[in-house]
Design an enzyme around this catalytic site. Structure first.
Site, PDB file in Angstrom:
ATOM      1  N   LYS A   1      33.778  89.972   5.081  1.00 52.87           N
ATOM      2  CA  LYS A   1      32.388  90.180   4.771  1.00 52.87           C
ATOM      3  C   LYS A   1      33.419  91.437   3.736  1.00 52.87           C
ATOM      4  O   LYS A   1      34.697  92.016   3.436  1.00 52.87           O
ATOM      5  CB  LYS A   1      32.651  92.358   5.501  1.00 52.87           C
ATOM      6  CG  LYS A   1      31.881  93.356   4.969  1.00 52.87           C
ATOM      7  CD  LYS A   1      31.877  94.445   5.863  1.00 52.87           C
ATOM      8  CE  LYS A   1      31.724  95.991   4.462  1.00 52.87           C
ATOM      9  NZ  LYS A   1      31.388  97.265   5.648  1.00 52.87           N
TER      10      LYS A   1
ATOM     11  N   ASP B   1      31.198 100.617  -1.726  1.00 51.12           N
ATOM     12  CA  ASP B   1      30.962 100.999  -0.505  1.00 51.12           C
ATOM     13  C   ASP B   1      30.708 102.722  -0.819  1.00 51.12           C
ATOM     14  O   ASP B   1      31.274 103.040  -0.410  1.00 51.12           O
ATOM     15  CB  ASP B   1      31.191 100.406   0.799  1.00 51.12           C
ATOM     16  CG  ASP B   1      29.562 101.211   1.675  1.00 51.12           C
ATOM     17  OD1 ASP B   1      28.324 100.936   0.825  1.00 51.12           O
ATOM     18  OD2 ASP B   1      29.949 101.322   2.679  1.00 51.12           O
TER      19      ASP B   1
ATOM     20  N   LYS C   1      27.538 107.564   0.998  1.00 53.97           N
ATOM     21  CA  LYS C   1      29.147 108.629   1.652  1.00 53.97           C
ATOM     22  C   LYS C   1      29.264 110.273   1.291  1.00 53.97           C
ATOM     23  O   LYS C   1      29.177 110.276   0.302  1.00 53.97           O
ATOM     24  CB  LYS C   1      29.791 107.847   1.213  1.00 53.97           C
ATOM     25  CG  LYS C   1      29.971 106.183   2.687  1.00 53.97           C
ATOM     26  CD  LYS C   1      31.298 105.503   2.410  1.00 53.97           C
ATOM     27  CE  LYS C   1      31.053 104.849   3.049  1.00 53.97           C
ATOM     28  NZ  LYS C   1      30.449 104.031   4.223  1.00 53.97           N
TER      29      LYS C   1
ATOM     30  N   ASP D   1      37.092  98.165   1.594  1.00 56.12           N
ATOM     31  CA  ASP D   1      34.858  97.609   1.839  1.00 56.12           C
ATOM     32  C   ASP D   1      35.474  95.877   1.849  1.00 56.12           C
ATOM     33  O   ASP D   1      34.774  95.326   2.527  1.00 56.12           O
ATOM     34  CB  ASP D   1      34.040  98.653   1.442  1.00 56.12           C
ATOM     35  CG  ASP D   1      33.983  98.297   3.291  1.00 56.12           C
ATOM     36  OD1 ASP D   1      33.894  98.259   4.865  1.00 56.12           O
ATOM     37  OD2 ASP D   1      31.991  98.451   3.220  1.00 56.12           O
TER      38      ASP D   1
ATOM     39  N   ASP E   1      23.975 102.089   4.504  1.00 53.21           N
ATOM     40  CA  ASP E   1      24.493 101.916   4.265  1.00 53.21           C
ATOM     41  C   ASP E   1      25.370 100.986   6.089  1.00 53.21           C
ATOM     42  O   ASP E   1      26.659 101.202   6.214  1.00 53.21           O
ATOM     43  CB  ASP E   1      25.528 103.618   4.851  1.00 53.21           C
ATOM     44  CG  ASP E   1      27.449 103.964   4.685  1.00 53.21           C
ATOM     45  OD1 ASP E   1      27.810 102.702   3.249  1.00 53.21           O
ATOM     46  OD2 ASP E   1      28.180 104.497   5.187  1.00 53.21           O
TER      47      ASP E   1
ATOM     48  N   GLU F   1      25.159  97.678   5.421  1.00 50.71           N
ATOM     49  CA  GLU F   1      24.960  96.269   4.307  1.00 50.71           C
ATOM     50  C   GLU F   1      25.978  95.703   4.745  1.00 50.71           C
ATOM     51  O   GLU F   1      25.979  95.217   4.667  1.00 50.71           O
ATOM     52  CB  GLU F   1      25.231  97.882   2.783  1.00 50.71           C
ATOM     53  CG  GLU F   1      26.642  97.211   2.582  1.00 50.71           C
ATOM     54  CD  GLU F   1      27.585  98.662   3.094  1.00 50.71           C
ATOM     55  OE1 GLU F   1      28.703  97.988   3.164  1.00 50.71           O
ATOM     56  OE2 GLU F   1      26.880  99.187   3.513  1.00 50.71           O
TER      57      GLU F   1
ATOM     58  N   ARG G   1      26.486  94.185   7.727  1.00 51.11           N
ATOM     59  CA  ARG G   1      25.491  93.371   8.770  1.00 51.11           C
ATOM     60  C   ARG G   1      25.255  92.826   7.746  1.00 51.11           C
ATOM     61  O   ARG G   1      25.446  91.538   8.041  1.00 51.11           O
ATOM     62  CB  ARG G   1      25.420  93.830   9.821  1.00 51.11           C
ATOM     63  CG  ARG G   1      24.477  95.043   9.212  1.00 51.11           C
ATOM     64  CD  ARG G   1      24.418  96.200  10.482  1.00 51.11           C
ATOM     65  NE  ARG G   1      25.322  97.310  10.031  1.00 51.11           N
ATOM     66  CZ  ARG G   1      25.335  98.180  11.142  1.00 51.11           C
ATOM     67  NH1 ARG G   1      24.604  98.114  12.313  1.00 51.11           N
ATOM     68  NH2 ARG G   1      26.522  99.081  11.240  1.00 51.11           N
TER      69      ARG G   1
END
Length: 503
Positions: free
Chosen positions: A271, A276, A283, A295, A354, A356, A358
């Site tokens: 990933k 993010d 967030k 991230d 959020d 995202e 996956r």
């Protein structure tokens, strides 16, 4: 030695020289004889202490100090003596505990702690370290020492030159130790790459600049391909494109292939959310969003793994797929409730912008499976806060229904002190990911880590697959063991160990 092996050895030397000159001022050499130095370090086990196997241990003043402090050479225990002998201003006794119980991981930690101790001595710039009691574990001590010596200070304008520690390790056989250290040094270089990428702020590392860093591995014989938006659109990668469309820095899919075996490849998928915000499900916790440049630690780990394998000319076939995007807010960004179509053909309703990671992994997993037909797939991601709630940073979570693969990865993690704990994954979590208008929803209602893993499983087909959730493991909040504050490079040592041990 063949020309190819000589080239690889030369590349390894150049790469490690560049890495350590920039990131670790400490230099380590191996010797079969004690070096002249004001500071002497002696690693001692309870047996070697009892039998006074080293001349220093036979000195009456040293024995008096050992008895006074009741020093018994237990693992990690230290005893420092000032001016214990002529020509020696400082002697440090470092306990190894029972050497029969030592593992590479425990020896790494011992080395990391030793580096921290020596760095803390302001007047010290060199030391001789007698590690003969470790025998074959001496290279692991050196590996841990170098991992702890890593620094990331490029953005400090007021900084003093890092102390250049020169450390000579005394070992039973200098040539054997140096040979055994070469692959460990290659792994360190991979860890340092992952740490560097993860430590960088988001205005320095974004999908295109990450791709540029990956292209540098072509110099090591790695095949690197970068898919831009047009290429991903032709492949139907609607999931990663949806995540990245809110940013003016477009997404990328990067493939780095180290092909040095005729076996079907192992695939590692990372990933790579380079920042993010959470998207429109923003967030709101300042401390959390501050860390979101990390991230992409999963993508950094798989790229670091490929570098580690290439530098040691590993006889393996490993393909790394990195799904890279920024999750931003704009007039183009995906919205809660949107329906997107993944490359596999499955449609996904965006229950939460959020969730995202996956989504980008869905297309990355499909690509690895469809294009490379791997014999196993492992993905690695800073995926869920619920994993942190369950395991903290003590373990990474592993999710898989393939028991043999699970045990391989758990064993590899234990060897390098990147331990995994298996969390549940089965069809019970399917109801959480239902959508009224699409095949799937990307947002679980209660069990975040397991439902996220179940979602990813829908894109892996029949290929043996495991998901590693490293949320909480990618960053260290303090200096400890082989880590300094900041990015850990978690996953590089684990995945390298796993890849090398596959039949």
């Amino acid at each position: 030695m063949t020309k190819a092996q000589l080239l690889t050895r030369s590349l390894l030397s150049l790469a490690l020289s560049a890495a350590f000159s920039a990131q670790a001022a400490t230099s380590i050499s191996f010797s079969q004889q004690a070096q002249s130095a004001d500071t002497q370090v002696l690693l001692v086990s309870p047996d070697s202490l009892k039998q006074q196997q080293h001349p220093m241990l036979q000195d009456a003043r040293v024995q008096q100090a050992i008895n006074a402090e009741q020093f018994s050479a237990q693992y990690g225990k230290k005893l420092e003596l000032l001016a214990p002998a002529t020509g020696v201003s400082r002697l440090l006794l470092l306990g190894t505990g029972d050497t029969a119980q030592l593992t590479a991981a425990k020896t790494n930690t011992l080395g990391g702690d030793l580096t921290a101790y020596l760095q803390g001595k302001s007047s010290l710039d060199q030391a001789s370290i007698d590690a003969t009691v470790l025998d074959q574990h001496a290279p692991a001590l050196a590996q841990g020492m170098e991992l702890r010596a890593y620094t990331f200070d490029k953005y400090h304008t007021r900084k003093s030159k890092p102390k250049d520690l020169k450390l000579a390790l005394v070992v039973p056989d200098q040539r054997v130790a140096a040979t055994r250290f070469e692959p460990l040094a290659a792994v360190n270089a991979g860890v340092f790459l992952a740490r560097d990428l993860t430590n960088e702020p988001a205005d320095a590392v974004y999908p295109e600049s990450f791709a540029a860093a990956a292209l540098e591995l072509k110099k090591l014989g790695v095949k690197v391909e970068v898919l831009d938006e047009a290429a991903m659109a032709r492949l139907g990668m609607g999931a990663i494109l949806a995540v990245g469309k809110g940013s003016n820095r477009p997404p990328r899919m990067v493939i780095a292939h180290w092909q040095n075996s005729k076996q079907a490849p192992l695939a590692i998928v990372g990933k790579g959310i380079t920042f993010d915000t959470g998207g429109y499900n923003l967030k709101t916790d300042a401390a959390s969003i501050f860390r979101m440049n990390s991230d992409m630690a999963g993508a950094a780990a798989v790229l670091g793994t490929v570098k580690a394998l290439a530098l040691q000319n590993a006889p393996v076939n490993v393909v790394a797929v990195m799904a890279l995007a920024e999750n931003k807010i704009s007039d183009r960004a995906m919205l809660p409730g949107d329906v997107i179509k993944s490359a596999s053909g499955l449609t996904i309703q965006v229950g939460n912008t959020d969730a995202e990671g996956r989504l980008v992994l869905a297309d990355g997993l499909w690509y690895a499976r469809d294009k490379y037909k791997p014999r196993a797939i492992v993905d690695i991601a800073t995926l869920t806060g619920s994993k942190v709630g369950a395991l903290g940073n003590y373990y990474a979570g592993i999710f898989s229904e393939h028991e043999a693969l699970t045990q391989q990865l758990i064993s590899a993690g234990r060897q390098v002190d990147e331990e995994l704990w298996q969390l549940p994954l089965n069809s019970k979590f399917a109801d959480e990911m239902k959508s009224d208008i699409a095949d799937l929803n990307n947002n679980g209602k209660t069990t975040g880590a397991s439902s996220a893993a179940w979602f990813l499983q829908q894109f892996t087909g029949d290929t043996p697959w495991a998901h590693l959730d490293i949320a909480g493991n990618a960053l260290s909040s303090s200096d400890k063991g082989v880590h300094v504050t900041g990015a850990t490079g978690y996953g590089v040592r684990l995945l390298t160990e796993w890849a090398l041990k596959q039949p």
